[in-house]
Motif scaffolding. Structure first.
Motif, PDB file in Angstrom:
ATOM      1  N   ILE A   1       1.036  -1.324  -0.205  1.00  0.00           N
ATOM      2  CA  ILE A   1       0.180  -0.180   0.008  1.00  0.00           C
ATOM      3  C   ILE A   1       0.934   1.242   0.025  1.00  0.00           C
ATOM      4  CG2 ILE A   1      -1.806   1.324   1.446  1.00  0.00           C
ATOM      5  CD1 ILE A   1      -2.628  -1.408   2.454  1.00  0.00           C
TER       6      ILE A   1
ATOM      7  N   LEU B   1      -8.813   2.229   1.318  1.00  0.00           N
ATOM      8  CA  LEU B   1      -8.991   1.277   0.233  1.00  0.00           C
ATOM      9  C   LEU B   1     -10.313   0.752   0.181  1.00  0.00           C
ATOM     10  CD1 LEU B   1      -6.142  -1.479   1.166  1.00  0.00           C
ATOM     11  CD2 LEU B   1      -6.294  -0.145  -0.868  1.00  0.00           C
ATOM     12  N   LYS B   2     -10.706   0.446  -1.207  1.00  0.00           N
ATOM     13  CA  LYS B   2     -12.076  -0.022  -1.631  1.00  0.00           C
ATOM     14  C   LYS B   2     -11.758  -1.500  -1.498  1.00  0.00           C
ATOM     15  CE  LYS B   2     -13.816   3.814  -4.150  1.00  0.00           C
ATOM     16  NZ  LYS B   2     -14.322   4.466  -2.889  1.00  0.00           N
TER      17      LYS B   2
ATOM     18  N   GLN C   1      -9.849  -3.249  -4.238  1.00  0.00           N
ATOM     19  CA  GLN C   1      -8.321  -2.868  -3.913  1.00  0.00           C
ATOM     20  C   GLN C   1      -7.800  -3.827  -2.901  1.00  0.00           C
ATOM     21  OE1 GLN C   1      -9.019   1.419  -3.345  1.00  0.00           O
ATOM     22  NE2 GLN C   1      -7.710   1.822  -4.918  1.00  0.00           N
ATOM     23  N   TYR C   2      -8.545  -4.019  -1.662  1.00  0.00           N
ATOM     24  CA  TYR C   2      -8.374  -4.843  -0.773  1.00  0.00           C
ATOM     25  C   TYR C   2      -7.771  -6.328  -1.170  1.00  0.00           C
ATOM     26  CZ  TYR C   2      -8.960  -7.716   3.307  1.00  0.00           C
ATOM     27  OH  TYR C   2      -8.615  -8.929   4.252  1.00  0.00           O
ATOM     28  N   GLN C   3      -8.758  -6.613  -1.940  1.00  0.00           N
ATOM     29  CA  GLN C   3      -8.609  -8.088  -2.516  1.00  0.00           C
ATOM     30  C   GLN C   3      -7.431  -8.332  -3.143  1.00  0.00           C
ATOM     31  OE1 GLN C   3     -10.825 -10.533  -1.822  1.00  0.00           O
ATOM     32  NE2 GLN C   3     -11.705  -9.295  -0.362  1.00  0.00           N
ATOM     33  N   GLU C   4      -7.226  -7.046  -3.997  1.00  0.00           N
ATOM     34  CA  GLU C   4      -5.853  -7.281  -4.925  1.00  0.00           C
ATOM     35  C   GLU C   4      -4.565  -7.171  -3.994  1.00  0.00           C
ATOM     36  OE1 GLU C   4      -2.859  -7.794  -7.689  1.00  0.00           O
ATOM     37  OE2 GLU C   4      -5.080  -8.098  -7.823  1.00  0.00           O
ATOM     38  N   VAL C   5      -4.629  -6.296  -2.877  1.00  0.00           N
ATOM     39  CA  VAL C   5      -3.642  -6.392  -1.972  1.00  0.00           C
ATOM     40  C   VAL C   5      -3.409  -7.602  -1.271  1.00  0.00           C
ATOM     41  CG1 VAL C   5      -2.778  -5.264   0.283  1.00  0.00           C
ATOM     42  CG2 VAL C   5      -3.576  -3.884  -1.647  1.00  0.00           C
TER      43      VAL C   5
END
Length: 73
Positions: A14, A55-56, A59-63
């Motif tokens: 992040i 974070l949406k 985005q969280y899932q990708e992180v």
């Protein structure tokens, strides 16, 4: 040897203050180490970013996907 605490791990996934420094250190030759608890702490930190609207969910899932892929290394 570089020791990665949770805050340093999170900066790798992040963008925040200090991310550039952490990225530069990561590119240097290993060995790198962290505590096992950092795995759980990182998820907590990622989720906190969602609660804070930094974070949406997508985005969280990708992180999380990136973190899980890179954790073994």
């Amino acid at each position: 040897m570089y020791y990665w605490d949770t805050s340093a791990l999170v900066k790798q996934f992040i963008e925040e203050a200090g991310t550039r420094d952490v990225t530069a250190w990561r590119l240097q030759a290993p060995p790198h180490a962290t505590a096992t608890i950092a795995f759980t702490d990182a998820f907590s930190a990622f989720r906190r970013r969602v609660r804070e609207s930094a974070l949406k969910e997508p985005q969280y899932q990708e992180v999380v996907r990136r973190f899980l892929r890179e954790w073994p290394s």
